[in-house]
Every structure is written in C-alpha cells, then in structure tokens.
Design an enzyme around this catalytic site. Structure first.
Site, PDB file in Angstrom:
ATOM      1  N   TYR A 116       0.834  -1.197   0.000  1.00 20.68           N
ATOM      2  CA  TYR A 116       0.000   0.000   0.000  1.00 20.68           C
ATOM      3  C   TYR A 116       0.875   1.255   0.000  1.00 20.68           C
ATOM      4  CZ  TYR A 116      -3.614   3.357   1.383  1.00 20.68           C
ATOM      5  OH  TYR A 116      -4.470   4.435   1.433  1.00 20.68           O
ATOM      6  N   LYS A 120       1.075   3.877  -3.211  1.00 23.47           N
ATOM      7  CA  LYS A 120       0.639   5.265  -3.080  1.00 23.47           C
ATOM      8  C   LYS A 120       1.784   6.244  -3.343  1.00 23.47           C
ATOM      9  CE  LYS A 120      -3.694   4.542  -2.324  1.00 23.47           C
ATOM     10  NZ  LYS A 120      -4.694   4.951  -3.332  1.00 23.47           N
TER      11      LYS A 120
END
Length: 260
Positions: A155, A159
C-alpha cells in the site's frame, strides 16, 4: 465551483467511503456522474441517492484490474456523453501483513488496483481528452505515500508511486491541455475506520499523537479538494500532490494535545 457543472465525470470506487464523498461533492456542483465500482448494487444505490442533488448519475460495474473492462467503460462513456471531462482514480485496497510474509497473489492485487489501474484508466481517458482538447484527472494517493507505517508495504509503495505517476503524466500531457494531480488524504472518518475503532483495531489516541490538528478528517474535506483540482480554479496546477491530512505529513515526532 467554476468549471464543474455538466462536466462528464467518472469516479472509480465511488459506491462507498471516500469515493462516495468525492462523488457527492461533484454531484453538488452539477456534474454528470458515472459511479464506477465492482459492487454494482452499492454503486446503483449511490447513483440513485445522488440524484437528489438534481444531477445526472449512473452506475457502471467494472473490475479495474482488467484492461479490457477499462477500455470498454471509457468507450461507453465517450459514446454516450460525447466526451470525458474528468476522471477521478479513487478505487484502492489495503492489506496488512509483514513484507516478509506477504502472499504474492495479494501483493499483485494491491499493486494492480492501487497503481496499475490508475495508470491504465488515466492513459485511456487521456486519449479521449487529447482529442477533445483537454480534461482533468485526479488520483487518490495517501498520507502513507510520505509517512510510512509497518505491515502496509504494498500500500505504501503503491501510493508513493501514484505521486510519481501524476508528476510524470503531468509533464507528458500538459501540452495537450490535460491536467493530472493527486490528493493524499490523511486519517478520514469513514465507515471502515469507525468499524476499526469499534473492534479495537484502530487506536485514535495513537493516531492523534501524529496529527497536528488533533482530529479525523471528513470525507467531504477530501471531496472538496478533489473538486478543486478538477475545476478551472486549479487551471495552472498539474503534476502535483496535495496532502489533505490535517498536518500529519509535516509532523516530525509524536506529541500529545499540549505539545511534546
């Protein structure tokens, strides 16, 4: 907001959570909305709910990990509405596990949905935007693109890569009148966060030690920032990531409500 009314706007992952908050802000501005989500029932419910603002809305079921489905959605929207003015890449997933033990299939899923889908959706939409003389794309990044937390490595990495994606596409597509930016939310009080607090998986006291404003954000605060970047009020902005995180990304050390 200037430049949003009647604009054909696709918001991915908009059936619930932050995506629904973003779609709501566009609905209030009179956009023509396509609620793109894999959860068809929830997408239809959101589309119906947003009609209360007097705007045109419809749901579109899509698996954003499949390029053919992305191509088909963009072609459908362009044919039906005659153009694609705004794309918001919001759909994403977070799976927690130590990097040493992260299952490969889950790693691929996170990277495919959080990054690859953004790349594919952006480039397909940009083809139509280029032909029509411009458009705006906003991607949802995260405070975790700058402030990293354990057991979220795919994650965090995906991002951080989103910030790079908007920067490089901003450089490449600016000459075509296509703007692309990102909003990086901090801790937002969504239904998922509420559930995490209730179940004891999220500790608000720990979180507030690194949040200078000492509060969670509302989904509308994220949505209004996305609408701003998509609007003509941000006509000179491209390739940028706007951190809407209550100061989290600038906090050097954890601190209590009255200071260190």
């Amino acid at each position: 907001m200037r430049g949003i009314k009647d604009k054909v706007t696709i918001v991915t992952g908009a059936a619930q959570g932050i995506g629904k908050g973003i779609a709501t802000c566009f609905a209030k501005e009179g956009a023509k909305l396509i609620i793109a989500d894999i959860n068809e029932e929830a997408a239809k419910a959101t589309a119906e709910e947003l009609k209360a603002y007097g705007c045109s809305t419809e749901a579109y079921k899509i698996n954003l990990c499949e390029n053919d489905e992305i191509e088909a959605m963009m072609a459908y929207v362009a044919k039906k509405y005659g153009r694609i003015d705004i794309l918001v890449n919001n759909a994403g997933v977070q799976i927690r596990e130590w990097a040493t033990d992260f299952p490969i299939e889950k790693l691929d899923f996170v990277m495919n949905l959080n990054l690859r889908a953004y790349y594919l959706c952006s480039r397909v939409a940009a083809r139509y935007m280029k032909e029509q003389g411009g458009g705006s794309i906003v991607c949802i990044s995260s405070g975790n693109s700058a402030c990293f937390t354990s057991k979220r490595s795919p994650y965090n990495i995906s991002k951080a890569a989103v910030n790079g994606l908007v920067a490089t596409f901003g450089v490449e597509w600016g000459r075509f009148g296509i703007r692309i930016n990102a909003v990086a939310p901090g801790y937002v009080m969504t239904d998922m966060v509420k559930k995490g607090i209730e179940e004891g998986n999220i500790n608000p006291d720990n979180i507030m030690q690194v949040i200078p404003m000492k509060r969670f954000l509302d989904v509308e605060e994220i949505g209004s920032s996305v609408v701003f970047l998509a609007s003509q009020e941000a006509s000179g902005i491209t390739g940028q990531t706007l951190f809407v995180d209550a100061g989290w990304s600038k906090c050097g050390l954890p601190e209590g409500p009255d200071g260190p």
